[in-house]
Design a protein around this motif. Sequence first.
Motif, PDB file in Angstrom:
ATOM      1  N   LEU A   1      44.870  37.218  39.419  1.00 55.76           N
ATOM      2  CA  LEU A   1      44.840  38.275  40.803  1.00 55.76           C
ATOM      3  C   LEU A   1      46.214  38.666  41.021  1.00 55.76           C
ATOM      4  CD1 LEU A   1      42.634  36.314  43.212  1.00 55.76           C
ATOM      5  CD2 LEU A   1      42.236  38.566  42.217  1.00 55.76           C
TER       6      LEU A   1
ATOM      7  N   ARG B   1      45.126  35.308  47.247  1.00 52.67           N
ATOM      8  CA  ARG B   1      44.468  35.233  46.416  1.00 52.67           C
ATOM      9  C   ARG B   1      43.519  33.946  46.618  1.00 52.67           C
ATOM     10  NH1 ARG B   1      50.538  35.550  43.975  1.00 52.67           N
ATOM     11  NH2 ARG B   1      50.334  37.817  44.436  1.00 52.67           N
TER      12      ARG B   1
ATOM     13  N   ASN C   1      39.015  39.304  39.683  1.00 53.45           N
ATOM     14  CA  ASN C   1      38.817  40.819  39.642  1.00 53.45           C
ATOM     15  C   ASN C   1      38.102  41.799  39.808  1.00 53.45           C
ATOM     16  OD1 ASN C   1      41.367  41.268  40.816  1.00 53.45           O
ATOM     17  ND2 ASN C   1      42.718  41.426  38.175  1.00 53.45           N
TER      18      ASN C   1
END
Lengths: 234, 408
Positions: free
Chosen positions: A111, A121, A161
């Motif tokens: 991230l 995050r 992600n």
Amino acid sequence: MENLIQVKDLFKIYEFGDIQIPALNGVSLSIEAGEFVAIMGSSGSGKSTFMNILGCLDVPTRGSYFLSGNAIGSMSRDALAQLRNQQIGFVFQGFNLLARTSALENVELPLIYGPTPARERHHLAKEALVSVGLSGREDHHPNQLSGGQQQRVAIARALVNHPSIILADEPTGNLDTKTSLEIMQLLTQLNEEQKITIILVTHEQDISTFTRRVIQFKDGLVLQDRLQHPKKTD
Amino acid sequence: MKPISSLKVALRALQINKMRSFLTMLGIIIGVGAVIVMVAIGAGAREMIAQQIASMGSNLLMVVPGATTAGGARMGGGSASSLTSDDAKAIKEECPAVKTIAPFWGGVTQVIYGNQNWNTSVTGTLPSYFEIREWALASGRNFSDQELAGAVKVAIIGKSIVENLFGSEDPLGQIIRIKKIPFTVIGVLTPKGQSSYGTDQDDTIYIPLSTAQKRVFGSRLPNRVRMIMVQAQDLSLMAAAEKQINDLLTQRHKPQGDQLADFTVRNLTEIMATAEQSAKVMSLLLGSIALVSLLVGGIGIMNIMLVSVTERTREIGIRMAVGARGIDILFQFLTESVVLSLVGGLIGIGLGVLGAELTSKFTGWNVVISILALLISFFFAAAVGIFFGYYPAHKASRLNPIDALRYE
């Protein structure tokens, strides 16, 4: 259905001075989105080299590779880094977690190299850890976790992600049978529930029985490419 | 990756290797500290010399008598008694490059006030003496023309005389006895401190020149003066003034045949300028030695960063695999080295200032810590960090992801 991965006449030749050692001798195949593929082969068959090229960690000597329709061969180092960041998640045999760094921070790693704002995050990394069954272990360092738990952290890192592909290179190679089974269950679940394309490299027959498609490599070539009924995990 | 993330990652890495980070910083700490101490000592020495020049007076020439010969033995410069008040007067009137003059004549003798006594130098001179030496009166007044003409028994005393004879009493208007002759104190000088030779410039008494010549330190030659202090109109006219005085006195004294000129003109400002120049060279030398140690500290950073990059090759591979670009890795390692050198620089500045103060305390040397020197060494430390950190960071950023990942 569009091919997620399409490779054609892929060659990889390592040069050591005057000696040339071919690792891939013209591999052509395609993989569709949502597939669960095992790449099998003895050591030296070129399966790991193939995997590294698929993961944009290495570049082929010759041949073409299209990922989601993009020609990888013409992309810059930075563009490849971005591609790895956004589209691909890696799971390695040796886990490859950062030592002396908490599980949460390990999962956050992809991230910080992406566009995610800092305040989101933590939340995203925590979610990923929960999804692999590691809630409550956020602050543990890799040396405080078992092999199976470390591999789960690595899978969470690969997932965080929301990539379209997870590439797993011998993900169960360092684990005992029972833990290996758990990891395979987790991967199967991710493939079925989140429709993530999973390509795993293994030399263990048992592990390859969990996938729908098995590609056999030998001497840098595809020896066999077959479909099977995957073993049920539960 | 954003700079703040870069900084966080760098700080984490440094924190993990605390001892190594500290040892790496030590090179910079010592380097910056040394620069600060050395520059402070050098600047201090220069300031001291500048103060001494100022306390002596500016654009100064000194006319001293020549040597005498007594029974074939030459007595050395200044032993002759060839200069007179008239010479001084002539210099002032006939040399256009000369602004003012102050001849003086005196000696060391006992001074008594009440039941206190003290041995000090008593000098007879003109009021212009204080003007040339830029020496102000703390209280009282300068000699008047009448006092000079009439050889009146008045005295202007230095700070140390006040302390030694009067204590806390006000000396103005009191009577002191110089060689048993009563003098009225009419002025007290401001303190001037030590001379460049370490003598106490405040331990002195001034009386009118005529009084010294006629009443206190009489000699067989009337009007005789010890030396003549001359102030030129301007720094650029020093050489002209020197020549004019030489010509004038040669003409007045007419040395016979191979006889030596019975006087010498010394350029004091030139002597002090030389001293200042050598102090400048010395501080430059000290500064550059210290800079070398800062450079060595920088090489230390590069060394450690290279080791660190090799040691963390796998970590670099992992970071690249999850999407770090070359520039992210470059910034990560560059940030580490810059943080090391900046923190080292700050600690070095702290220790340098402390070291300079301690040096001053234990050796009594004058030290000057300038903000400019602090800023320059801080930025130099940062530059060292960037310069010596760049190569290892660049090396890390150019690694091939797969080679880095496979590195054992």
